[in-house]
Design an enzyme around this catalytic site. Sequence first.
Site, PDB file in Angstrom:
ATOM      1  N   GLY A   1      -1.449   1.497  10.323  1.00 21.29           N
ATOM      2  CA  GLY A   1      -0.867   1.971  11.572  1.00 21.29           C
ATOM      3  C   GLY A   1      -1.164   1.096  12.773  1.00 21.29           C
TER       4      GLY A   1
ATOM      5  N   TYR B   1       2.924  10.316   0.339  1.00 24.59           N
ATOM      6  CA  TYR B   1       4.085   9.875   1.097  1.00 24.59           C
ATOM      7  C   TYR B   1       5.378  10.381   0.457  1.00 24.59           C
ATOM      8  CZ  TYR B   1       0.614   6.574   2.958  1.00 24.59           C
ATOM      9  OH  TYR B   1      -0.506   6.000   3.512  1.00 24.59           O
TER      10      TYR B   1
ATOM     11  N   ASP C   1       0.836  -1.195   0.000  1.00 24.38           N
ATOM     12  CA  ASP C   1       0.000   0.000   0.000  1.00 24.38           C
ATOM     13  C   ASP C   1       0.870   1.244   0.000  1.00 24.38           C
ATOM     14  OD1 ASP C   1      -2.655   1.440   0.455  1.00 24.38           O
ATOM     15  OD2 ASP C   1      -1.428   2.184   2.114  1.00 24.38           O
TER      16      ASP C   1
ATOM     17  N   LYS D   1      -3.458   5.763  -3.554  1.00 26.84           N
ATOM     18  CA  LYS D   1      -4.521   6.664  -3.114  1.00 26.84           C
ATOM     19  C   LYS D   1      -4.646   7.857  -4.051  1.00 26.84           C
ATOM     20  CE  LYS D   1      -3.532   5.146   1.575  1.00 26.84           C
ATOM     21  NZ  LYS D   1      -2.227   4.505   1.325  1.00 26.84           N
TER      22      LYS D   1
ATOM     23  N   SER E   1       1.546   4.582  15.072  1.00 26.71           N
ATOM     24  CA  SER E   1       2.643   5.478  14.667  1.00 26.71           C
ATOM     25  C   SER E   1       3.998   5.088  15.246  1.00 26.71           C
ATOM     26  CB  SER E   1       2.338   6.944  15.020  1.00 26.71           C
ATOM     27  OG  SER E   1       1.172   7.386  14.378  1.00 26.71           O
ATOM     28  N   GLY E   2       4.103   3.906  15.839  1.00 27.25           N
ATOM     29  CA  GLY E   2       5.406   3.414  16.279  1.00 27.25           C
ATOM     30  C   GLY E   2       5.546   3.135  17.756  1.00 27.25           C
ATOM     31  N   ILE E   3       4.677   3.721  18.588  1.00 27.81           N
ATOM     32  CA  ILE E   3       4.822   3.567  20.038  1.00 27.81           C
ATOM     33  C   ILE E   3       4.661   2.108  20.478  1.00 27.81           C
ATOM     34  CG2 ILE E   3       2.390   4.042  20.500  1.00 27.81           C
ATOM     35  CD1 ILE E   3       5.329   5.273  22.662  1.00 27.81           C
ATOM     36  N   LEU E   4       3.926   1.304  19.695  1.00 26.92           N
ATOM     37  CA  LEU E   4       3.747  -0.111  20.018  1.00 26.92           C
ATOM     38  C   LEU E   4       4.825  -0.996  19.392  1.00 26.92           C
ATOM     39  CD1 LEU E   4      -0.140  -0.502  19.757  1.00 26.92           C
ATOM     40  CD2 LEU E   4       1.267  -0.596  21.831  1.00 26.92           C
ATOM     41  N   ALA E   5       5.800  -0.378  18.770  1.00 28.12           N
ATOM     42  CA  ALA E   5       6.877  -1.145  18.148  1.00 28.12           C
ATOM     43  C   ALA E   5       8.241  -0.628  18.597  1.00 28.12           C
ATOM     44  CB  ALA E   5       6.770  -1.072  16.627  1.00 28.12           C
TER      45      ALA E   5
END
Length: 336
Positions: free
Chosen positions: A234, A51, A46, A77, A238-242
């Site tokens: 996501g 981007y 995707d 998109k 946005s990254g906080i869980l990784a």
Amino acid sequence: MSLKELLPGKLGYGTAPLGNMFRAIPEAEALATVEAAWQQGVRYYDTAPFYGAGLAEERLGEVLAGKPRDAYVLSTKVGRVILDEPEKGARELGEKGGLFEHGNPNRMLHVWTADATERSIEDSLKRLRTDRLDVVWVHDIAQDFHGDEWLARFEEARTGAFRVLSRLRDEGVIKAWGLGVNRTEPIELTLALDEPRPDGFLLAGRYTLLDHEHALTRLLPMAQDQGVGMVVGGPYSSGILAGGTHFEYQEAPAHIIERVARLKELTAQHGVSIKAAALQFSLAHPVTAAVVAGATKPGRVAEDRAALDETVPAAFWRELRAAGLVSPAAPLPHGA
């Protein structure tokens, strides 16, 4: 054809990071990451003109040009047209200002009319070096980019992009279309229309371990009733869980950091990776067709694949719910 039938596998690769989101990524590293996704068996990709003002599409196309076109599914998109002239001054991106400051310098038009939609698709095909798209999402007609003007942007898309994409689907040029947004309200509004009818939607950041209550109350029941599928974008918020520090594309606030700490404590107790918990939670809802996770290093893609396949015990999910870390209404793996 439903999204679940169309998309190959549960894990897709999201290319927002390839547009130099947050940082300038060396070209070789970006291309190697896409190649790593391919080697890990990922066959859904995707992307979007937004981007990096075309940079992510160019990088993705560089790698996929060497792959058999029938072997993968590709979505991009519409809503941004990239011009062959530099942007003058700072980009106006609503709540997402500065997100792609390291991307291409090209000026972007934010427009969802019929003509702009057809031009956007033509330009994307060139950047992606392909002859066709499988899925097209109508991008960012929501409050986070347009504030109180979002309904005007929605109406522009309804009379422009929606109708063009419906025609292209009916003609067999594309296989599916829908909305790609960071808010639930535009999708709810679309599902309430008599026509045109979308095939699915890409919802970023709104069905994750950290944020899912709102989607559960209205949007997902509507989608389920209408047989419309969801791609979860996501999934790591946005990254906080990784292992990152961003939530909602900004530095995470204290209450989110505290919640993540509680999640990590519980995953550690059960020997579970937080990535596995995040991906498998998002996939547990029956509306979800796939998750798309972004990465900027080849090793991160291998982590995502491993997280998808990781065995997470039912006891973890039960304790997650008992701790109040997920909604009582959220479907969980193993029927927990």
